[in-house]
Write a protein that holds these residues in place. Structure first.
Motif, short mmCIF file in Angstrom:
data_model
loop_
_atom_site.label_atom_id
_atom_site.label_comp_id
_atom_site.label_asym_id
_atom_site.label_seq_id
_atom_site.Cartn_x
_atom_site.Cartn_y
_atom_site.Cartn_z
N LEU A 114 0.83 -1.19 0.00
CA LEU A 114 0.00 0.00 0.00
C LEU A 114 0.87 1.25 0.00
O LEU A 114 0.56 2.24 -0.65
N GLY A 115 1.99 1.19 0.72
CA GLY A 115 2.95 2.29 0.72
C GLY A 115 4.24 1.93 0.00
O GLY A 115 4.85 2.77 -0.67
N LEU A 116 4.66 0.70 0.15
CA LEU A 116 5.88 0.21 -0.49
C LEU A 116 5.61 0.03 -1.98
O LEU A 116 4.80 -0.81 -2.37
N ASP A 117 6.29 0.80 -2.81
CA ASP A 117 6.04 0.77 -4.25
C ASP A 117 6.75 -0.43 -4.86
O ASP A 117 7.98 -0.51 -4.83
N PRO A 118 6.01 -1.38 -5.44
CA PRO A 118 6.66 -2.57 -6.00
C PRO A 118 7.36 -2.32 -7.33
O PRO A 118 8.16 -3.16 -7.77
#
Length: 458
Positions: free
Chosen positions: A292-296
């Motif tokens: 949700l916050g960690l950009d993959p």
């Protein structure tokens, strides 16, 4: 308290009665209008539906008014972390005003400052009116490090929102005062962040993190966390902490188990690179909660050549299984797929793409929160569900789960399922929550410490 919740239920039912059936207008909605309709309605779970004292997300909202005993004012830490991010997107989109959004965030942080914490970590549940822990289970009445990570993911995004340059262009005295309050709130969030003692949850100096600690039962839950599952964000934040950061060996030996996390295999003919705990492919919340916050996008480390590709393939496995539909459930298909943890016909279950854990239940959050990985396929599901109308779409967006086979359409919501829908729709539309979280300097240092590379430049 009964009067308060009776009034809330009446308000919800009146709102539901006023909602037009979406089926007839579906074909006229553009994709952007459809996404905005779903995002805005889902945002309302965390805005209108918030517990009034704490401002946090209720664990559940049941429009039938039937709750587990003593559960109506229970708030959830992890679901609130997701909800905080949903509220940020609502502020940014103008669903609520900047002063209204700030006042809500101040109420939330004030509650967190006085509520029960355990070595800086939050419990899974509190009573929203008192801040006292509500046990999630008999021995689970203390710190929950995974739920703490979900909450901190949201709070760090809020921190960056209120220190970001777009809030520094003030043209009036009123805006200057508002910005001063925003910066003060960011400082209070920073204090909460720095107080989480991630190292304590190593149960001494072990190279692994443990999920739970109780002041009454100690480490009796005895749950060391290994990958891969939804807990990646916890290890990244534990490494990122500027005050209680864990050494990189905790990630490599605990989460990755010295490389055993790598297990290339194929499911539904689709390649997966990682080992999924308990099966060949996990439920879809494993592709969502940490990201949700960690950009993959562009995210990689020595164990995974592309987290975006891995999570997209996990999503495609889930879709392909539902289309193949080996148990011949009614309704499953290219525009109706998605298995994840949610309510189920027999309680609650972590639905997954295998015959043992497939109960014929579609959870809208599964496909809709995967929109960042499979936009066309997820929009097909969104449009199909919206066309189904009021039996699956209510005042706070799509209900948690349904089964056409069992003619089961409960009008019930869970915070931890609603949050990812609003957040991932926003990330697909603008990348706002990814941009905020990834801009935090501690997050960047934690990723670098663990050997990750990203597309984000600092």
């Amino acid at each position: 308290m009964k009067i308060k919740y009776s009034f809330l239920l009446l308000s919800l039912l009146l709102g539901l009665a006023q909602c037009k059936s979406p089926g007839a207008e579906t074909s006229r909605l553009t994709d952007d209008a459809l996404m905005d309709t779903v995002q805005h309605r889902t945002f309302r779970y965390f805005w209108d539906g918030a517990e009034p004292v704490s401002g946090l997300a209720p664990e559940r909202i049941h429009l039938d008014g039937i709750y587990p005993e003593n559960d109506q004012n229970v708030v959830t830490s992890g679901g609130s972390g997701f909800g905080i991010m949903a509220i940020l997107s609502g502020i940014d989109r103008g669903y609520v005003t900047r002063p209204e959004g700030l006042a809500r965030m101040e109420r939330i942080v004030s509650f967190l400052e006085r509520a029960d914490r355990f070595h800086g970590a939050f419990p899974h549940w509190w009573y929203g009116d008192t801040g006292k822990v509500k046990p999630f289970g008999q021995k689970d009445n203390g710190g929950d490090l995974v739920e703490t990570a979900f909450l901190m993911q949201g709070l760090l995004a809020v921190h960056q929102y209120y220190t970001d340059s777009h809030n520094k262009k003030d043209s009036t005295l009123a805006e200057a005062v508002l910005t001063e309050r925003e910066h003060a709130l960011a400082s209070r969030i920073n204090a909460l962040w720095r107080q989480v003692d991630w190292n304590f949850y190593r149960q001494g100096d072990q190279d692994v993190l443990y999920w739970h600690w109780s002041p009454e039962y100690g480490w009796a839950m005895n749950f060391p966390i290994h990958g891969y599952n939804e807990c990646l964000i916890m290890y990244i934040l534990a490494a990122a902490s500027p005050t209680h950061g864990v050494p990189a060996s905790v990630y490599h030996e605990g989460w990755a188990q010295n490389g055993a996390i790598v297990q290339p295999h194929r499911v539904e003919g689709i390649p997966l690179h990682l080992r999924y705990q308990g099966g060949e492919a996990g439920p879809l919340f494993w592709a969502q909660y940490s990201f949700l916050g960690l950009d993959p996008h562009g995210l990689t480390d020595e164990y995974c050549p592309s987290y975006f590709d891995e999570m997209r393939n996990l999503t495609l496995v889930n879709r392909a299984y539902c289309i193949r539909n080996p148990k011949h459930y009614r309704g499953f298909g290219p525009d109706c797929w998605g298995l994840t943890a949610s309510y189920s016909v027999d309680g609650y279950a972590a639905h997954a793409p295998n015959e043992r854990e497939d109960r014929g239940v579609i959870s809208p959050t599964a496909a809709l929160s995967s929109i960042v990985y499979t936009p066309e396929q997820s929009l097909d599901v969104m449009r199909h569900l919206y066309r189904m109308g009021d039996k699956v779409f209510g005042p706070y967006g799509f209900y948690d789960a349904f089964s056409e086979t069992d003619n089961w359409y409960p009008q019930r919501y869970l915070a931890i399922d609603q949050g990812p829908i609003a957040v991932m729709i926003e990330n697909y539309r603008t990348g706002l929550l990814w941009r905020l979280f990834m801009s935090h300097p501690d997050v960047q240092r934690g990723l670098k410490k663990l050997g990750f590379t990203t597309d984000v430049t600092q």
